[in-house]
Structure formats: C-alpha cells, structure tokens
Write an enzyme that holds these catalytic residues in place. Structure first.
Site, PDB file in Angstrom:
ATOM      1  N   CYS A 182     -23.757  87.276  44.134  1.00  0.00           N
ATOM      2  CA  CYS A 182     -24.983  86.617  44.045  1.00  0.00           C
ATOM      3  C   CYS A 182     -26.082  87.173  42.842  1.00  0.00           C
ATOM      4  CB  CYS A 182     -25.688  86.179  45.169  1.00  0.00           C
ATOM      5  SG  CYS A 182     -24.785  84.876  46.128  1.00  0.00           S
TER       6      CYS A 182
HETATM    7  N1  LIG Z   1     -21.176  84.469  49.376  1.00  0.00           N
HETATM    8  C1  LIG Z   1     -22.472  84.494  49.309  1.00  0.00           C
HETATM    9  O1  LIG Z   1     -23.154  85.326  49.963  1.00  0.00           O
HETATM   10  C2  LIG Z   1     -23.247  83.386  48.856  1.00  0.00           C
HETATM   11  C3  LIG Z   1     -24.556  83.253  49.062  1.00  0.00           C
HETATM   12  C4  LIG Z   1     -25.134  81.924  48.604  1.00  0.00           C
HETATM   13  C5  LIG Z   1     -24.487  81.330  47.491  1.00  0.00           C
HETATM   14  N2  LIG Z   1     -23.273  81.698  47.195  1.00  0.00           N
HETATM   15  C6  LIG Z   1     -22.493  80.794  46.392  1.00  0.00           C
HETATM   16  O2  LIG Z   1     -21.732  79.831  46.907  1.00  0.00           O
HETATM   17  C7  LIG Z   1     -20.703  79.675  46.004  1.00  0.00           C
HETATM   18  C8  LIG Z   1     -19.436  79.881  46.847  1.00  0.00           C
HETATM   19  O3  LIG Z   1     -19.382  81.460  47.132  1.00  0.00           O
HETATM   20  P1  LIG Z   1     -18.421  82.097  48.318  1.00  0.00           P
HETATM   21  O4  LIG Z   1     -18.945  83.366  48.502  1.00  0.00           O
HETATM   22  O5  LIG Z   1     -18.092  80.991  49.209  1.00  0.00           O
HETATM   23  O6  LIG Z   1     -17.066  82.096  47.372  1.00  0.00           O
HETATM   24  P2  LIG Z   1     -15.414  82.430  48.047  1.00  0.00           P
HETATM   25  O7  LIG Z   1     -14.619  82.776  46.861  1.00  0.00           O
HETATM   26  O8  LIG Z   1     -15.651  83.220  49.240  1.00  0.00           O
HETATM   27  O9  LIG Z   1     -14.995  81.031  48.343  1.00  0.00           O
HETATM   28  C9  LIG Z   1     -14.890  79.819  47.198  1.00  0.00           C
HETATM   29  C10 LIG Z   1     -13.732  79.222  47.820  1.00  0.00           C
HETATM   30  O10 LIG Z   1     -13.169  78.219  46.981  1.00  0.00           O
HETATM   31  C11 LIG Z   1     -12.027  78.102  46.635  1.00  0.00           C
HETATM   32  N3  LIG Z   1     -11.811  77.222  45.424  1.00  0.00           N
HETATM   33  C12 LIG Z   1     -11.667  77.579  44.448  1.00  0.00           C
HETATM   34  N4  LIG Z   1     -11.473  76.761  43.229  1.00  0.00           N
HETATM   35  C13 LIG Z   1     -11.382  75.502  43.976  1.00  0.00           C
HETATM   36  C14 LIG Z   1     -11.048  74.250  43.806  1.00  0.00           C
HETATM   37  N5  LIG Z   1     -11.182  73.829  42.389  1.00  0.00           N
HETATM   38  N6  LIG Z   1     -11.028  73.457  44.919  1.00  0.00           N
HETATM   39  C15 LIG Z   1     -11.019  73.841  46.132  1.00  0.00           C
HETATM   40  N7  LIG Z   1     -11.188  74.978  46.407  1.00  0.00           N
HETATM   41  C16 LIG Z   1     -11.371  75.979  45.563  1.00  0.00           C
HETATM   42  C17 LIG Z   1     -11.434  79.445  46.981  1.00  0.00           C
HETATM   43  O11 LIG Z   1      -9.897  79.535  47.109  1.00  0.00           O
HETATM   44  C18 LIG Z   1     -12.352  80.034  47.767  1.00  0.00           C
HETATM   45  O12 LIG Z   1     -11.640  79.936  49.208  1.00  0.00           O
HETATM   46  C19 LIG Z   1     -20.760  80.259  44.836  1.00  0.00           C
HETATM   47  O13 LIG Z   1     -21.394  79.484  43.883  1.00  0.00           O
HETATM   48  C20 LIG Z   1     -21.836  81.293  45.219  1.00  0.00           C
HETATM   49  O14 LIG Z   1     -22.623  81.834  44.179  1.00  0.00           O
HETATM   50  C21 LIG Z   1     -22.520  82.543  47.844  1.00  0.00           C
END
Ligand SMILES: NC(=O)c1ccc[n+]([C@@H]2O[C@H](COP(=O)([O-])OP(=O)(O)OC[C@H]3O[C@@H](n4cnc5c(N)ncnc54)[C@H](O)[C@@H]3O)[C@@H](O)[C@H]2O)c1
Length: 442
Positions: free
Chosen positions: A282
């Site tokens: 992030c």
């Molecule tokens: N991790 C954090 O602390 C956090 C905090 C706030 C916001 N975010 C935001 O949330 C979003 C997700 O982050 P995250 O950390 O959960 O990512 P992550 O990589 O842990 O999880 C994303 C998931 O999406 C799946 N994926 C990818 N493409 C896909 C598709 N086309 N269809 C279905 N599934 C698909 C992946 O396999 C993965 O399991 C990002 O935009 C991130 O910036 C993350």
C-alpha cells in the site's frame, strides 16, 4: 406507472430485502489479505458467501478450512466452511447465483510506476460475462480517482442494464491493517461511495449488516480519494521522519528520543518513525496512483515524488551505516557475514511485498557481503535472484560480523541477540533501553 418503469424500483426493493434478511448471496472476488477476512466477516454475519479467486491453490485451501492469511485463524475459517456458509471457487460462472460482489484484486505498479489495472480489468470482464440485474458490485482495490466510473462502469453497462436502477455500483476503500490486534475488518469504519445515491445507500446497507461503522460519501471519486489521502499522508510523514533521521544522524542526535519527546505534545503532533524504507502493498504504491492521475490533469504531485525519493534512499542509508560500522571494527563489507533480522515489511506479519529488507539484502550482496536472515514468519525467501532459508537467530548471531534489525518482530529475543552479537545496526529502535557499544542506531 408502467410495468417497465416500476421494474427498477422493484429490483432495488428486492435486493434491499435480501440484504436486510441476510438472504443475499455474497461474492468476494480475490481471496487475499483483504478478500478472505471480508468473506469471513460476511459469513459470520450469517450470509452465504462465495469467494472467487483465479488461484485454485487458494480456493482449495479455503475449501479445506486451511487459512493462509494471518488475520484469519483456521479455527475461525473451518467451521464457516463446514457449515456451508463459506465456499471458494475459481469459476466465475458463480456470479450468476450472486446478489453482491466485492472486488479485492491486486493493484500493483508497473516498473514505470504507472498503475497496473490489469487485475481490475480482468475481474470486471469476468463479472461482465455473467452479469445480471439486481447485482450490487463494490470495488475495494485501492486505485486512482475515477476508476469505478470511468473503467468499471462502462464494462458493466455494456449489459444494457442501468446503474442505480437495475444494478448498483460503489467504491469502498479497504483499510485493513494486517497484524493489527485492535483494528480488524469488522471494526475499521467502512467508507463507501456509489455511482448514484441509490448505489451508495445499497452499499451502506450491505456493509452495515456485517461491519460496525459505515461512512457513506457522496461519490465513488470521493471514496477513491479518501484511501489515497490516507496512504499519501502516511507516506509523506514517514518521508519527513526519514529526512529528520538523516539530519539527526549528521548532527549526532538520537532521532528516536527526539520523536518520543515531541510526541508528548498533546495536540498538533502525531509521531511517525524512520526506518529502513517503505514496504508493503500500500504505502509505497498507492500515492503513485494519485500522482499518475494528477499528472494527466497537469498537476505535479511534488510532495509524493519527494517523499518517494527520500524513502527510496533509506536502504542505501542503512547500507552505509552497516559499511561504516564494519569499517570501524576494521572489517571490510566485502566478505563479511551480515545477518538480517526480519524480512517481512512490518512487524509480526508474513508479507514481504516491497519489503525494504529485500533491497538491503540485494545491496549487501552486490557489495560482496555474505547474507543470511531470520524471520519466524518467512521460512524461505526466493525472489529477485535471492534463494535463502531462514536461520535461527541463536545459530546465526554468534557467527555474524554484523546483525541488522530490519523488522522488529515481537518474537525476537533481543536480550540474547545483544549478548551474542558482535555488532548490531538497529533500524527500528527495537533495542531502545539497551546500552552497548555494539549497537549502532538509525
Ligand atoms: N494487504 C493490505 O494490507 C491492504 C490494505 C488495504 C488495501 N489493500 C488493497 O486491496 C487490494 C487487494 O490487496 P491484497 O493485499 O488482498 O492482495 P492479495 O494479492 O493478497 O490478494 C489478491 C487476490 O486476488 C486474486 N486475483 C488476482 N486476479 C484475480 C482475478 N482476475 N480474479 C479473481 N481473483 C484474482 C489473487 O490470486 C489473490 O488471491 C489491493 O488493491 C490493495 O492495494 C491491501
């Protein structure tokens, strides 16, 4: 009023009733750090939840009740799966059966620091394939202002359905803080903004069923910008703390003592701390979504660029601290054994994305140091040409020429470390209170 005119109101009323009665079938696209905890909260609130992820390794583990996300214990996940409240699939045709969809897919940067929208686009394309009337779709992935209206809405509108009447579209920024014992998905206030007022109301109603506080805002753009303000605020203030650390280092002042004393001011100051550099999915990334977008509007995001530069220098600064500390001990960096404590991007979690420890390991190796690491959350490290296995601190510390505390996991035994080490560079003030000539602080 004709039948055709009545239909949209009926669609909204039907969805509202399903949400209120918790009969709505909830879909979560992307079962990562954000999506899996969210899926669990809605299943706990009594909804039937389907997680959709392109990774069948993840869907298999969810269906086995085996969690891979630190904030979701398997003993919470398993009963939800066993009771049929939560299931996972890699098959997007599940959308046909759903009433709501939260999209939680990655939004990384490309090498050029431009937003990589490919995950949002491909998830939206798949949703569009199985789209139907009565759906509430909420994008949660962090992104630039305008994404929901300019990118996602046209893809869903191709169905011929009318937003705000036949289907509902919102943006709601995810604010989860992995590893935070006090604030988790359920009690972090949820901001939500819809394309139309009816979309916002539907989003508000939906989250209110499972989460403690919902904060409706007037548009998707406001909701998108909220997240970018929060993370840009953090990134810039960390940049300031890092710059102050560089200044204090030059002047021989303990920056940690300065910040702690400044933080006693009961108003107008909020402490941020320096460190080895920014990490995670992030803070190092999101502000560049904003600067990319504002550049198109002719505005240079100068604070962001400057903080990005300073934060990016920190691994190099730590490298110079290590090099100088070794030189003072009459050892050249080349050939020295440098052991890194903690490679996750922050304490008590297993996430190594963008971790400054990786930059530091690569810089040290480029300079000829022999590198190793300890991290109770990261057993192996295979990326960017690194192929390392975690070592126990008790075995690694006595033989190391220099130990660098990069991530201050609570599980580390700092007392023993100080006893066993010959030299420690502490980038996190983990050794606050320890007095020893062996310790070099940031
Ligand atoms: N991790 C954090 O602390 C956090 C905090 C706030 C916001 N975010 C935001 O949330 C979003 C997700 O982050 P995250 O950390 O959960 O990512 P992550 O990589 O842990 O999880 C994303 C998931 O999406 C799946 N994926 C990818 N493409 C896909 C598709 N086309 N269809 C279905 N599934 C698909 C992946 O396999 C993965 O399991 C990002 O935009 C991130 O910036 C993350």
């Amino acid at each position: 009023m004709s039948q055709v005119q009545m239909a949209p109101a009926a669609t909204a009323a039907m969805l509202e009733e399903k949400i209120r009665s918790r009969r709505a079938r909830v879909g979560i696209v992307g079962l990562g750090y954000v999506g899996l905890p969210l899926a669990v909260e809605f299943a706990r609130a009594g909804f039937s939840v389907t997680g959709i992820d392109v990774s069948s390794a993840k869907t298999d583990r969810v269906n086995a009740g085996d969690s891979y996300v630190g904030d979701v214990p398997s003993d919470v996940l398993k009963p939800l799966v066993e009771s049929g409240k939560l299931r996972a699939t890699a098959d997007f045709s599940a959308v046909l059966e759903l009433d709501t969809i939260n999209v939680c897919v990655p939004t990384p940067l490309r090498k050029t620091k431009d937003p990589d929208m490919s995950y949002i686009v491909s998830a939206s394309q798949e949703i569009a394939r199985y789209f139907h009337a009565g759906l509430l779709v909420i994008l949660e992935s962090t992104t630039y202002p305008g994404t929901t209206d300019e990118l996602v809405l046209p893809m869903l509108s191709k169905s011929g359905l009318e937003v705000g009447q036949d289907f509902f579209l919102c943006f709601s920024p995810e604010r989860v803080d992995p590893g935070n014992p006090k604030f988790q998905t359920v009690n972090i206030p949820k901001v939500v903004g819809g394309v139309t007022p009816m979309c916002t109301e539907m989003g508000r109603l939906f989250y209110a069923q499972a989460l403690e506080h919902v904060v409706p805002v007037s548009s998707t753009q406001v909701a998108e910008m909220v997240k970018l303000l929060e993370n840009t605020f953090r990134m810039i203030n960390i940049g300031l703390a890092n710059e102050i650390a560089l200044m204090c280092d030059r002047m021989g002042i303990n920056v940690w003592e300065v910040i702690d004393a400044a933080a006693t001011k009961p108003f107008g100051f909020m402490p941020f701390y320096p460190g080895p550099g920014l990490g995670g999915h992030c803070i190092p990334i999101d502000p560049f979504y904003l600067s990319w977008k504002t550049k198109q509007a002719g505005i240079e995001a100068r604070f962001i660029e400057l903080a990005g530069y300073i934060n990016g220098q920190m691994p190099h600064f730590v490298l110079s601290k290590v090099q100088n500390a070794l030189n003072d001990a009459a050892k050249p960096l080349k050939g020295s054994r440098v052991h890194i404590m903690g490679v996750a991007y922050k304490r008590n979690i297993d996430d190594v994305r963008e971790s400054p420890a990786l930059d530091l390991l690569l810089l040290l190796r480029q300079r000829g140091a022999e590198v190793s690491y300890s991290d109770p959350f990261v057993p192996v490290l295979q990326m960017d040409g690194l192929d390392l296995r975690a070592e126990s601190p008790a075995e690694a510390a006595p033989g190391a020429d220099c130990i660098v505390i990069v991530t201050d996991h609570a599980a580390f035994d700092y007392q023993s470390l100080v006893k066993q080490a010959s030299l420690i560079v502490d980038t996190r003030n983990a050794l606050k209170g320890f007095q020893s000539d062996k310790i070099v602080r940031l």
